[in-house]
Design a protein around this motif. Sequence first.
Motif, PDB file in Angstrom:
ATOM      1  N   ARG A  77       0.837  -1.198   0.000  1.00 21.76           N
ATOM      2  CA  ARG A  77       0.000   0.000   0.000  1.00 21.76           C
ATOM      3  C   ARG A  77       0.875   1.252   0.000  1.00 21.76           C
ATOM      4  N   TYR A  93       0.934  17.358  14.362  1.00 17.27           N
ATOM      5  CA  TYR A  93       2.218  17.743  14.956  1.00 17.27           C
ATOM      6  C   TYR A  93       3.366  17.736  13.946  1.00 17.27           C
ATOM      7  N   SER A 105       8.754   7.612   4.622  1.00 14.39           N
ATOM      8  CA  SER A 105       9.250   6.928   5.817  1.00 14.39           C
ATOM      9  C   SER A 105       8.885   5.452   5.783  1.00 14.39           C
ATOM     10  N   PHE A 106       7.839   5.138   5.014  1.00 15.67           N
ATOM     11  CA  PHE A 106       7.358   3.760   5.020  1.00 15.67           C
ATOM     12  C   PHE A 106       7.595   3.042   3.699  1.00 15.67           C
TER      13      PHE A 106
ATOM     14  N   ALA B   2      12.480   6.463  11.808  1.00 13.25           N
ATOM     15  CA  ALA B   2      11.433   7.446  11.513  1.00 13.25           C
ATOM     16  C   ALA B   2      10.324   7.354  12.552  1.00 13.25           C
ATOM     17  N   ILE B   3      10.116   6.145  13.043  1.00  6.94           N
ATOM     18  CA  ILE B   3       9.043   5.929  14.012  1.00  6.94           C
ATOM     19  C   ILE B   3       9.341   6.640  15.322  1.00  6.94           C
ATOM     20  N   LEU B   6       8.820  10.184  14.909  1.00  4.33           N
ATOM     21  CA  LEU B   6       7.376  10.441  14.940  1.00  4.33           C
ATOM     22  C   LEU B   6       6.862  10.436  16.368  1.00  4.33           C
ATOM     23  N   SER B  10       5.177  13.444  18.178  1.00  7.57           N
ATOM     24  CA  SER B  10       3.828  13.253  18.698  1.00  7.57           C
ATOM     25  C   SER B  10       3.775  13.620  20.176  1.00  7.57           C
ATOM     26  N   ALA B 486       1.985   2.646   7.275  1.00  9.08           N
ATOM     27  CA  ALA B 486       2.486   2.137   8.552  1.00  9.08           C
ATOM     28  C   ALA B 486       1.844   0.806   8.889  1.00  9.08           C
ATOM     29  N   PRO B 488       0.585  -2.067  11.586  1.00  4.95           N
ATOM     30  CA  PRO B 488       0.147  -2.009  12.985  1.00  4.95           C
ATOM     31  C   PRO B 488       1.346  -2.111  13.932  1.00  4.95           C
ATOM     32  N   HIS B 490       4.180  -0.749  13.459  1.00  2.78           N
ATOM     33  CA  HIS B 490       4.707   0.600  13.590  1.00  2.78           C
ATOM     34  C   HIS B 490       3.941   1.377  14.654  1.00  2.78           C
ATOM     35  N   LEU B 494       5.218   2.827  18.072  1.00  6.30           N
ATOM     36  CA  LEU B 494       5.048   4.255  18.349  1.00  6.30           C
ATOM     37  C   LEU B 494       4.679   4.465  19.811  1.00  6.30           C
TER      38      LEU B 494
END
Lengths: 233, 577
Positions: A77, A93, A105-106, B2-3, B6, B10, B486, B488, B490, B494
């Motif tokens: 995806r 944010y 990033s994915f 990256a996570i 994030l 967040s 992402a 799950p 990820h 998070l």
Amino acid sequence: MIKINDLCFSWKNTPVINIDRLHIPVGQHLFIEGPSGSGKSTLLNLLAGVLAPQQGEISVLGQPLSELSGSQKDSFRADNIGFIFQQFNLIPYLSVIDNITLPCSFSKKRKTNALLRANGGDLKSEAIRLLNALGLDDNALFQRSVNELSVGQQQRVAAARAMLGSPEIIIADEPTSALDSEHRQAFIKTLFEECQKENITLIFVSHDKSLKHHFDHCINLQEINNVNTKESV
Amino acid sequence: MAILQLALKSLWNRKLTFFITLFSIAISVTLLLGVQTLKNETKTSFMKSISGTDLIIGARGASSQLLLSSVFHIGNTVNTIKYDTYLTMNESPAVEWAVPISLGDSHKGYTVMATALNFFEHFSYANQQQLTTQQGKIIDDMFAVVIGADVAKKLNYKIGQRIVMTHGGGEIGGHDHDNIPYFVSAILAPSFTAIDQTLIISLEAMEAMHTDNHGHFGALPNEQTISSEAEHEGHEGHKAHEDKHESHEGHQSHDSHDDHKAHQDTHESHEEHQSHASHDDHKAHEDTHESHEGHQAHDSHDDHKAHEDTHESHEGHLAHASHDGHDDHKAHEDTHKSHEGHQSHDNHDDHKAHDKHQGHEHHDDHEAHEGHQAHDDHQDTAEQRVARLFKLKPQNINAVFVGLTSPQAVLGMQNYVNNFQDEPLTAIIPALALQALWQFFSVAEVALNIVTVFVVLVGLLGMLSIILMSLNERRREMAILRSVGAHPGHIFSLIIGEAAAVCFSGIVVGVMLLYVLLFVLQAPLAQHFGFYLDINMLSSNDLLILAVIQLCALTIAIIPGLLIYKTSLSDGMSIKF
């Protein structure tokens, strides 16, 4: 190329979607019409591989989704599909640029594609190029928090994100419903142009029949869905 | 990564809840580490209470009791050992030094410890540190008292101050040994041991207070009546002087010799003396008379009685104390001479004996006065003077601190003491006894640990509830992330990453807070509670604790992690609100 055959999906034992056949060729701009609750969101989740059908087969770009594991579906995806939702598409944010480059990033594939299109520039410059193409050329805007953008601006940022790294398919779920009619026309026009340029298959889902005339192909979800959704809701 | 980025962004988006969670964890970490530090420091300072002493010898009994009473001055010290036993121990070839300790009195709630002067030479604490004075000097005086740093500070005592000891341990109810006041000769520097709360006196003085009459010696046998009279007159220092005079007179009165009588008369009145001037043996008397004249000239008094009055006055005494060759003194000497004159005139055996006695007494008195001059105003009471004369030797003591010639001798010596023939004794090795005693506190230690563990748990649970509460409002965020690809997993990481970040920063802030607190509290703790906090780096044990806390946070975060994993699976990209 998206192929759906004998698709059947039930949510907690209630059938939601039952489609015998739906083929969408590459590069087609398809308008799927359907009132709220007709199973549009479910269909999009099925196409994205987020939901798995109980019966039938969905194959996207020649890849049967049922053959992929959960995380493979997620990667698939990320690589191939860009999404634009009705509203609240952006992560509050993150900055405008960070929101647009989020798919990179994915997905390595989209990152590579994006960098390729940037002609030696970085992801940021590619994001700005897309924003400019979508009519957002105020650089000061990019530094602002996404919450300070107008809904129309937010939707264009979302479109830029969906297009970054040239995915094969863009699925738009009522992307214009929060926009006024003037912005709506402009938005669809830009979206079309960009998709044409990149040869992106566009699946546009909306209950707004007035948008129908922009598309060469239209489907009424209620007509192809064998489940009588009005009763089930 | 990256996570993680994030997750951090967040978190930053939810600054308020983030900081509240962070601080609740930080405070619990501070508390936990603080308790650990206090525990360790208490233990260290406990273990540092005595060092360099190889054995403590006391009456047969529990070793912890002996340790508590002799080192920490806690508990009643009923059992005593004979002073002779101390002397025997001191002579043992294995013993390098031995210091007798006697307890049982108090001063305004502070322990009074009687010991020998060599205590200051041999007693050490912590890392073989010896006691040092911050003010004054440790002097060899029977009624000098060396006070601990806390005693000086709390009671605001200065060098030279006179204080009175109380029999027994309590602040009230004891018998005040007010007839034997002490003067503060030295104030010790803080050692952060029980010595800080202790007043140290001589064993002889302790014994003086505890003779059958509680130090109310009255006077020497042949000066009883007058000394008791003198007691009412107020100026003790002088009283003693007068006593001397009186005793001198008394002595004279015992003598029936004519010349002597005449001499006495001289003492009583100048005129009278003059009337005796024609006496056969007048030469010696004239000497006396002359001295008196000189005296009179000085005092501007006509008769000797008046002179005695001057003696009674404080100033007169002071003058005496400050001038070696003062008239008073001369007068004494003259008197003395006159007695010698007597001797030459009459070879009375009894009289000679008296003379000797007086001479001796006079000499003692003089010494005492010199002692006084050394520490200004201090004046002995009659009892003290007499007590000095008695040359009291202690009968019983409570403990003996022993240093051995060789560390190998410890067990042998302990065995010897435990099997001592003359009286039942116990010898303890301080280091071992301290260890054993510390085990006592292990229950409290465990309780403290449990409490602090729960505090940390509460902090972590606070974090859990805040993360759980945030989940619902973050479902859209998760759906967007899912739409851009992402997993799950990820989403799960998070949440875990967020918990890790909150907990880690909580730990960092907590540790910083701890050190800030330690630095801030170090001085006041030492000053007001006599507790010296040594500030160290985090021990490996502390680091382990912190690692466990971090791990707990990660484990706890699995709960919201799984929840959001499940929601994001079922929500997909569509947000159902």
